[in-house]
Enzyme design. Structure first.
Site, PDB file in Angstrom:
ATOM      1  N   GLN A  68       0.841  -1.204   0.000  1.00  0.00           N
ATOM      2  CA  GLN A  68       0.000   0.000   0.000  1.00  0.00           C
ATOM      3  C   GLN A  68       0.876   1.256   0.000  1.00  0.00           C
ATOM      4  OE1 GLN A  68      -2.440  -0.726   3.485  1.00  0.00           O
ATOM      5  NE2 GLN A  68      -3.778  -2.109   2.384  1.00  0.00           N
ATOM      6  N   HIS A  75       2.340   5.274  -3.213  1.00  0.00           N
ATOM      7  CA  HIS A  75       2.568   6.722  -3.113  1.00  0.00           C
ATOM      8  C   HIS A  75       3.803   7.096  -3.925  1.00  0.00           C
ATOM      9  CE1 HIS A  75      -0.550   7.483  -0.033  1.00  0.00           C
ATOM     10  NE2 HIS A  75      -0.428   6.174   0.068  1.00  0.00           N
ATOM     11  N   ARG A  76       3.683   6.928  -5.223  1.00  0.00           N
ATOM     12  CA  ARG A  76       4.820   7.079  -6.130  1.00  0.00           C
ATOM     13  C   ARG A  76       5.209   8.532  -6.335  1.00  0.00           C
ATOM     14  NH1 ARG A  76       7.147   2.915  -5.653  1.00  0.00           N
ATOM     15  NH2 ARG A  76       8.429   3.357  -7.462  1.00  0.00           N
ATOM     16  N   SER A 113      15.803  -7.258  -0.824  1.00  0.00           N
ATOM     17  CA  SER A 113      15.512  -8.060  -2.008  1.00  0.00           C
ATOM     18  C   SER A 113      15.569  -9.540  -1.661  1.00  0.00           C
ATOM     19  CB  SER A 113      16.528  -7.766  -3.118  1.00  0.00           C
ATOM     20  OG  SER A 113      16.382  -8.732  -4.140  1.00  0.00           O
ATOM     21  N   ARG A 159      15.742 -11.690  -3.673  1.00  0.00           N
ATOM     22  CA  ARG A 159      16.613 -12.379  -4.640  1.00  0.00           C
ATOM     23  C   ARG A 159      18.019 -12.498  -4.069  1.00  0.00           C
ATOM     24  NH1 ARG A 159      16.449  -9.518 -10.223  1.00  0.00           N
ATOM     25  NH2 ARG A 159      17.022 -11.552 -11.018  1.00  0.00           N
ATOM     26  N   ARG A 165      10.519 -17.738  -2.974  1.00  0.00           N
ATOM     27  CA  ARG A 165       9.758 -16.759  -2.169  1.00  0.00           C
ATOM     28  C   ARG A 165       8.290 -16.656  -2.590  1.00  0.00           C
ATOM     29  NH1 ARG A 165      12.034 -10.956  -4.550  1.00  0.00           N
ATOM     30  NH2 ARG A 165      11.820 -11.494  -6.736  1.00  0.00           N
ATOM     31  N   ARG A 174      -3.543   7.937   4.794  1.00  0.00           N
ATOM     32  CA  ARG A 174      -3.426   6.633   5.470  1.00  0.00           C
ATOM     33  C   ARG A 174      -3.742   6.671   6.961  1.00  0.00           C
ATOM     34  NH1 ARG A 174      -3.707   2.858   1.408  1.00  0.00           N
ATOM     35  NH2 ARG A 174      -2.455   3.584  -0.338  1.00  0.00           N
TER      36      ARG A 174
END
Ligand SMILES: Cc1cc2nc3c(=O)[nH]c(=O)nc-3n(C[C@H](O)[C@H](O)[C@H](O)COP(=O)(O)OP(=O)(O)OC[C@H]3O[C@@H](n4cnc5c(N)ncnc54)[C@H](O)[C@@H]3O)c2cc1C
Length: 235
Positions: free
Chosen positions: A78, A82-83, A99, A101, A173, A200
């Site tokens: 969420q 907020h980009r 990450s 990965r 994952r 929020r």
């Protein structure tokens, strides 16, 4: 000044760093008159209120915060929406996260204090009413929360089993739930942080993310008391 606030059962919001003050807010505006002040006074507080009231937003973007946040994936999902909030300050979105990965996840899951009931008239909301289904609990569990915890641990065991047989971390994952805790840095301007908090820390938002928004509000308010007072009043 408090710099870390614990949130939920294992999460936190920590203010890593910040730049600026109420004075920066007014000096960024006063450059229009080729003026700079070194001490804030009543006139500056009036100017902050004027800027906020009249939506002169750019001076508030000279104040910047960096947070280190530990939150369940569901909250991060969420938050990451907020980009532009981040881009108010920087060209690229400055959010960096663990990450899965590179590293193996730790078995850290968000275990709510209790389960809330689904709202019957609002599809996205819950009621602040504990669900009473312990008596219907499947698989021999006596408490719903124990069943949930068991399922989280089971998912983690499956994750480890996939790793053990050589499956890449980036695929193993896939079996992990949204309750898994992750950590990330978020850098954003005062304007962006206030925008996030306003959306929020609100009844419409999920209770869990509201707790993060409240923590951010407590961290930034002492740093820019006049600006936050004006901005939150305006919102
Ligand atoms: C209660 C709640 C429920 C939600 N439910 C869902 C959901 O079900 N599904 C879902 O996908 N998302 C959902 N969202 C996310 C929501 O749609 C927003 O993406 C998120 O709140 C970020 O808000 P924002 O775009 O204002 O923030 P930011 O990205 O920080 O943008 C800040 C402001 O910049 C401006 N802006 C942003 N993008 C543009 C653009 N392209 N052009 C011009 N101006 C722009 C707008 O004024 C915007 O308010 C929900 C949010 C809330 C608070």
């Amino acid at each position: 000044m408090k710099i870390r606030i614990n949130v939920l059962d294992k999460g936190f919001v920590e203010l890593i760093d910040y730049m600026g003050s109420d004075l920066r807010h007014v000096n960024s505006a006063r450059i229009s008159f080729d003026k700079r002040k070194t001490k804030i006074d009543d006139k500056d507080i009036k100017l902050i209120n004027y800027l906020v009231k009249n939506r002169h937003t750019s001076p508030s973007r000279h104040i910047v915060f960096t947070f280190h946040i530990k939150a369940p994936l569901v909250v991060q999902q969420q938050q990451i929406k907020h980009r532009i909030g981040s881009d108010y300050t920087f060209k690229d979105s400055p959010e960096n996260t663990i990450s899965g990965r590179y590293v193996e996840w730790e078995p850290e899951f968000y275990i709510p204090a209790y389960f809330r009931q689904q709202s019957s008239n609002n599809k996205q909301a819950s009621l602040d009413k504990e669900i009473e289904l312990d008596k219907n609990c499947p698989r021999g569990f006596t408490k719903t929360i124990h069943m949930y915890e068991d399922w989280c641990n089971e998912a983690y065991d499956r994750y480890k089993s996939l790793l053990d047989i050589g499956v890449a971390r980036e695929q193993a994952r896939l079996v992990l739930p949204l309750s898994l805790y992750t950590e990330f840095y978020w850098t954003a301007s005062l304007q962006a942080v206030v925008h996030f908090i306003s959306l929020r820390d609100d009844d419409h938002a999920q209770w869990e993310i509201r707790e993060y928004a409240k923590a951010m509000k407590s961290l930034i308010s002492p740093i820019v008391p006049h600006s936050t007072k004006a901005l939150f009043q305006k919102k």
